[in-house]
Design a protein around this motif. Structure first.
Motif, PDB file in Angstrom:
ATOM      1  N   GLU A  48      11.594  90.033  83.842  1.00  0.00           N
ATOM      2  CA  GLU A  48      12.738  89.744  82.979  1.00  0.00           C
ATOM      3  C   GLU A  48      13.922  89.322  83.849  1.00  0.00           C
ATOM      4  OE1 GLU A  48      14.024  92.325  79.083  1.00  0.00           O
ATOM      5  OE2 GLU A  48      13.763  93.329  80.978  1.00  0.00           O
ATOM      6  N   PRO A  51      20.844  90.541  84.384  1.00  0.00           N
ATOM      7  CA  PRO A  51      22.222  90.182  84.760  1.00  0.00           C
ATOM      8  C   PRO A  51      22.915  91.370  85.431  1.00  0.00           C
ATOM      9  CG  PRO A  51      21.965  90.320  82.345  1.00  0.00           C
ATOM     10  CD  PRO A  51      20.745  90.898  82.953  1.00  0.00           C
ATOM     11  N   THR A  53      26.706  92.359  87.618  1.00  0.00           N
ATOM     12  CA  THR A  53      28.022  91.905  88.078  1.00  0.00           C
ATOM     13  C   THR A  53      28.085  91.935  89.605  1.00  0.00           C
ATOM     14  OG1 THR A  53      28.924  92.901  86.090  1.00  0.00           O
ATOM     15  CG2 THR A  53      30.503  92.329  87.802  1.00  0.00           C
ATOM     16  N   VAL A  67      25.611  96.826  92.112  1.00  0.00           N
ATOM     17  CA  VAL A  67      25.291  98.232  91.860  1.00  0.00           C
ATOM     18  C   VAL A  67      24.647  98.291  90.482  1.00  0.00           C
ATOM     19  CG1 VAL A  67      26.276 100.531  91.468  1.00  0.00           C
ATOM     20  CG2 VAL A  67      27.186  99.078  93.296  1.00  0.00           C
ATOM     21  N   TYR A  68      23.495  98.944  90.384  1.00  0.00           N
ATOM     22  CA  TYR A  68      22.820  98.973  89.079  1.00  0.00           C
ATOM     23  C   TYR A  68      22.364 100.373  88.722  1.00  0.00           C
ATOM     24  CZ  TYR A  68      18.702  99.009  92.033  1.00  0.00           C
ATOM     25  OH  TYR A  68      17.779  99.346  93.000  1.00  0.00           O
ATOM     26  N   LEU A  69      22.336 100.566  87.423  1.00  0.00           N
ATOM     27  CA  LEU A  69      21.858 101.814  86.839  1.00  0.00           C
ATOM     28  C   LEU A  69      20.419 101.577  86.396  1.00  0.00           C
ATOM     29  CD1 LEU A  69      22.812 104.605  85.557  1.00  0.00           C
ATOM     30  CD2 LEU A  69      23.306 103.286  83.507  1.00  0.00           C
ATOM     31  N   MET A  71      17.908 101.649  83.975  1.00  0.00           N
ATOM     32  CA  MET A  71      17.974 101.821  82.514  1.00  0.00           C
ATOM     33  C   MET A  71      16.601 101.784  81.865  1.00  0.00           C
ATOM     34  SD  MET A  71      21.108 101.698  81.089  1.00  0.00           S
ATOM     35  CE  MET A  71      20.850 101.014  79.460  1.00  0.00           C
ATOM     36  N   GLY A  72      15.764 100.867  82.360  1.00  0.00           N
ATOM     37  CA  GLY A  72      14.482 100.625  81.704  1.00  0.00           C
ATOM     38  C   GLY A  72      13.535  99.944  82.665  1.00  0.00           C
ATOM     39  N   SER A  74      12.895  96.808  83.781  1.00  0.00           N
ATOM     40  CA  SER A  74      13.251  95.818  84.809  1.00  0.00           C
ATOM     41  C   SER A  74      14.069  96.427  85.941  1.00  0.00           C
ATOM     42  CB  SER A  74      14.013  94.649  84.177  1.00  0.00           C
ATOM     43  OG  SER A  74      13.208  94.076  83.182  1.00  0.00           O
ATOM     44  N   THR A  75      15.022  97.305  85.593  1.00  0.00           N
ATOM     45  CA  THR A  75      15.820  97.925  86.659  1.00  0.00           C
ATOM     46  C   THR A  75      14.969  98.952  87.424  1.00  0.00           C
ATOM     47  OG1 THR A  75      16.843  99.244  84.904  1.00  0.00           O
ATOM     48  CG2 THR A  75      18.176  97.494  85.872  1.00  0.00           C
ATOM     49  N   SER A 218      26.870  91.879  77.063  1.00  0.00           N
ATOM     50  CA  SER A 218      26.030  91.522  75.916  1.00  0.00           C
ATOM     51  C   SER A 218      24.637  91.161  76.434  1.00  0.00           C
ATOM     52  CB  SER A 218      26.646  90.338  75.187  1.00  0.00           C
ATOM     53  OG  SER A 218      26.642  89.233  76.043  1.00  0.00           O
ATOM     54  N   MET A 220      21.741  89.144  77.647  1.00  0.00           N
ATOM     55  CA  MET A 220      21.683  87.781  78.170  1.00  0.00           C
ATOM     56  C   MET A 220      20.256  87.405  78.535  1.00  0.00           C
ATOM     57  SD  MET A 220      25.050  87.239  80.436  1.00  0.00           S
ATOM     58  CE  MET A 220      26.659  87.635  79.756  1.00  0.00           C
ATOM     59  N   LYS A 266      15.804  98.204  71.148  1.00  0.00           N
ATOM     60  CA  LYS A 266      15.562  99.539  71.742  1.00  0.00           C
ATOM     61  C   LYS A 266      14.083  99.968  71.678  1.00  0.00           C
ATOM     62  CE  LYS A 266      19.524 101.979  72.954  1.00  0.00           C
ATOM     63  NZ  LYS A 266      20.111 100.972  73.789  1.00  0.00           N
ATOM     64  N   GLU A 269      12.066  97.964  74.186  1.00  0.00           N
ATOM     65  CA  GLU A 269      12.447  98.305  75.561  1.00  0.00           C
ATOM     66  C   GLU A 269      11.822  99.645  75.971  1.00  0.00           C
ATOM     67  OE1 GLU A 269      16.589  98.032  74.854  1.00  0.00           O
ATOM     68  OE2 GLU A 269      16.681  95.914  75.357  1.00  0.00           O
TER      69      GLU A 269
HETATM   70  C1  LIG Z   1      27.152  90.066  82.458  1.00  0.00           C
HETATM   71  C2  LIG Z   1      26.408  91.377  82.662  1.00  0.00           C
HETATM   72  C3  LIG Z   1      26.708  92.120  83.771  1.00  0.00           C
HETATM   73  C4  LIG Z   1      26.031  93.349  83.992  1.00  0.00           C
HETATM   74  N1  LIG Z   1      26.368  94.053  85.097  1.00  0.00           N
HETATM   75  C5  LIG Z   1      25.725  95.208  85.351  1.00  0.00           C
HETATM   76  C6  LIG Z   1      25.993  95.939  86.556  1.00  0.00           C
HETATM   77  O1  LIG Z   1      26.799  95.540  87.392  1.00  0.00           O
HETATM   78  N2  LIG Z   1      25.322  97.102  86.749  1.00  0.00           N
HETATM   79  C7  LIG Z   1      24.408  97.571  85.827  1.00  0.00           C
HETATM   80  O2  LIG Z   1      23.839  98.637  86.051  1.00  0.00           O
HETATM   81  N3  LIG Z   1      24.133  96.893  84.694  1.00  0.00           N
HETATM   82  C8  LIG Z   1      24.764  95.722  84.434  1.00  0.00           C
HETATM   83  N4  LIG Z   1      24.442  95.022  83.305  1.00  0.00           N
HETATM   84  C9  LIG Z   1      23.415  95.566  82.380  1.00  0.00           C
HETATM   85  C10 LIG Z   1      22.012  95.266  82.925  1.00  0.00           C
HETATM   86  O3  LIG Z   1      21.781  93.895  82.911  1.00  0.00           O
HETATM   87  C11 LIG Z   1      20.969  95.985  82.041  1.00  0.00           C
HETATM   88  O4  LIG Z   1      21.171  97.371  82.210  1.00  0.00           O
HETATM   89  C12 LIG Z   1      19.542  95.651  82.454  1.00  0.00           C
HETATM   90  O5  LIG Z   1      19.253  94.336  82.084  1.00  0.00           O
HETATM   91  C13 LIG Z   1      18.610  96.635  81.795  1.00  0.00           C
HETATM   92  O6  LIG Z   1      17.274  96.192  81.922  1.00  0.00           O
HETATM   93  P1  LIG Z   1      16.036  97.195  81.856  1.00  0.00           P
HETATM   94  O7  LIG Z   1      14.797  96.408  81.579  1.00  0.00           O
HETATM   95  O8  LIG Z   1      16.041  98.100  83.034  1.00  0.00           O
HETATM   96  O9  LIG Z   1      16.368  98.106  80.604  1.00  0.00           O
HETATM   97  P2  LIG Z   1      15.970  97.823  79.084  1.00  0.00           P
HETATM   98  O10 LIG Z   1      15.035  98.874  78.638  1.00  0.00           O
HETATM   99  O11 LIG Z   1      15.618  96.396  78.864  1.00  0.00           O
HETATM  100  O12 LIG Z   1      17.393  98.005  78.414  1.00  0.00           O
HETATM  101  C14 LIG Z   1      18.153  99.142  78.305  1.00  0.00           C
HETATM  102  C15 LIG Z   1      19.503  98.680  77.720  1.00  0.00           C
HETATM  103  O13 LIG Z   1      20.103  97.735  78.616  1.00  0.00           O
HETATM  104  C16 LIG Z   1      20.746  96.693  77.934  1.00  0.00           C
HETATM  105  N5  LIG Z   1      20.101  95.410  78.284  1.00  0.00           N
HETATM  106  C17 LIG Z   1      18.782  95.129  78.394  1.00  0.00           C
HETATM  107  N6  LIG Z   1      18.534  93.889  78.767  1.00  0.00           N
HETATM  108  C18 LIG Z   1      19.728  93.325  78.903  1.00  0.00           C
HETATM  109  C19 LIG Z   1      20.142  92.024  79.257  1.00  0.00           C
HETATM  110  N7  LIG Z   1      19.267  91.053  79.548  1.00  0.00           N
HETATM  111  N8  LIG Z   1      21.457  91.798  79.268  1.00  0.00           N
HETATM  112  C20 LIG Z   1      22.329  92.782  79.009  1.00  0.00           C
HETATM  113  N9  LIG Z   1      22.006  94.021  78.675  1.00  0.00           N
HETATM  114  C21 LIG Z   1      20.736  94.289  78.599  1.00  0.00           C
HETATM  115  C22 LIG Z   1      20.597  96.999  76.480  1.00  0.00           C
HETATM  116  O14 LIG Z   1      21.780  97.682  76.051  1.00  0.00           O
HETATM  117  C23 LIG Z   1      19.433  97.916  76.419  1.00  0.00           C
HETATM  118  O15 LIG Z   1      19.476  98.751  75.321  1.00  0.00           O
HETATM  119  C24 LIG Z   1      25.080  93.806  83.059  1.00  0.00           C
HETATM  120  C25 LIG Z   1      24.781  93.042  81.939  1.00  0.00           C
HETATM  121  C26 LIG Z   1      25.444  91.833  81.733  1.00  0.00           C
HETATM  122  C27 LIG Z   1      25.107  91.016  80.539  1.00  0.00           C
END
Ligand SMILES: Cc1cc2nc3c(=O)[nH]c(=O)nc-3n(C[C@H](O)[C@H](O)[C@H](O)COP(=O)(O)OP(=O)(O)OC[C@H]3O[C@@H](n4cnc5c(N)ncnc54)[C@H](O)[C@@H]3O)c2cc1C
Ligand code: FES
Length: 282
Positions: A48, A51, A53, A67-69, A71-72, A74-75, A218, A220, A266, A269
């Motif tokens: 995936e 995005p 910052t 710096v990233y958290l 979350m799911g 991809s991270t 949002s 992306m 959700k 994901e």
């Molecule tokens: C412009 C921008 C800047 C960002 N900067 C940071 C940052 O500096 N550090 C950081 O930790 N995270 C940042 N994020 C959020 C990060 O992109 C999502 O946490 C990540 O994509 C989660 O992916 P996942 O598969 O691990 O989790 P998933 O299981 O896919 O998602 C968990 C949650 O993350 C959010 N998310 C999932 N996919 C996306 C996506 N493609 N775009 C935005 N949000 C998403 C949704 O709220 C979702 O519920 C940013 C998002 C955007 C749009």
């Protein structure tokens, strides 16, 4: 905008198992990166697009910091990479740069992982000659990021923790409100963090009439304005966060709609994350 394979030159686990910092070698992006810009990366060809910052950029060294958290899926996949590994690709810098001018006192509010994202913007305001105040918050002291980095250049760093383990006990918005009541020199507030925090900051500043900028995470996909995934409503108009933002006037953003859209996938994901954990024996 460049899309190139890039190597991790430094990895730091800021909060083990939860938040990491990556310094990536990518001279072309480092040269152009401005405060407020973001990148989109992929860990593998099938992966995936994530995005993130740009938390800092060093044009001389040719590196950017993110710096990233975790979350799911991809991270979590990104978290498996170590120093010396390469990302499959990294696209950026993306988004509009933060509008920075010398205005007086600027308060930069950061929450959780958003503190790191706010760091580059605070640096920009400091360099422009603004009296820069950082208000940073986390649930607890051990989850607070970038305190020392911010203290090295900001004029003031104020801290809040939900549980009172460090600094003010409570939310960043309480610290912000107290400051706005007593300091009429504040010309602008920038907020980056969880959506509910950015919404609360915008509500706090509204009665004071202080310009408030929020950075919208949002959903992306392409990050270049073609797919429509990052649609947000601002002042009754449809905007695309990747090309019109990611920063917008916090008093104009439809936060209710943004929350709804972020929650839309959700269940999918959660399934994808479970499948990843099973494959990786976690
Ligand atoms: C412009 C921008 C800047 C960002 N900067 C940071 C940052 O500096 N550090 C950081 O930790 N995270 C940042 N994020 C959020 C990060 O992109 C999502 O946490 C990540 O994509 C989660 O992916 P996942 O598969 O691990 O989790 P998933 O299981 O896919 O998602 C968990 C949650 O993350 C959010 N998310 C999932 N996919 C996306 C996506 N493609 N775009 C935005 N949000 C998403 C949704 O709220 C979702 O519920 C940013 C998002 C955007 C749009
Ligand atoms: S992410 Fe595709 S239009 Fe913005």
């Amino acid at each position: 905008m460049q899309q190139t394979p890039c190597t991790i030159v430094k990895k730091e686990r800021l909060i083990p198992g939860q938040t990491s910092k990556l310094v990536i070698s990518c001279p072309h992006i480092a040269k152009k990166a401005q405060p407020g810009n973001f990148v989109i990366l992929r860990v593998s060809a099938q992966g995936e697009r994530i995005p993130l910052t740009i938390a800092d950029a060093d044009p001389e060294a040719g590196t950017i910091t993110m710096v990233y958290l975790v979350m799911g899926k991809s991270t979590a996949h990104l978290e498996t990479l170590e120093e010396g590994d390469a990302l499959h690709d990294l696209c950026g810098p993306l988004g509009q740069a933060t509008h920075i001018e010398q205005v007086g006192t600027v308060i930069c509010v950061g929450g959780g992982t958003g503190i790191a994202a706010m760091h580059h913007i605070a640096k920009g305001h400091q360099r422009a000659g603004n009296h820069t105040v950082a208000i940073i918050g986390a649930r607890s002291k051990n989850l607070l990021l970038f305190e020392h980095e911010l203290k090295s250049f900001c004029d003031e760093v104020l801290i809040a923790t939900d549980d009172g383990s460090y600094g003010h006990k409570g939310f960043v918005t309480q610290v912000l409100e107290e400051r706005l009541k007593t300091d009429k020199t504040v010309k602008e507030v920038v907020a980056i963090g969880p959506v509910p925090m950015m919404e609360a900051v915008s509500k706090t500043t509204k009665p004071f009439g202080v310009k408030t900028t929020v950075s919208l995470n949002s959903i992306m996909v392409d990050g270049i304005g073609m797919c429509g995934a990052c649609r947000v409503s601002v002042g009754g108009q449809v905007k695309f966060a990747c090309v019109d933002g990611p920063e917008f006037d916090g008093h104009q953003v439809d936060f209710g709609e943004l929350r709804q859209r972020l929650a839309a996938f959700k269940p999918q994901e959660a399934l994808s994350f479970e499948a990843f954990k099973e494959r990786h024996g976690k």
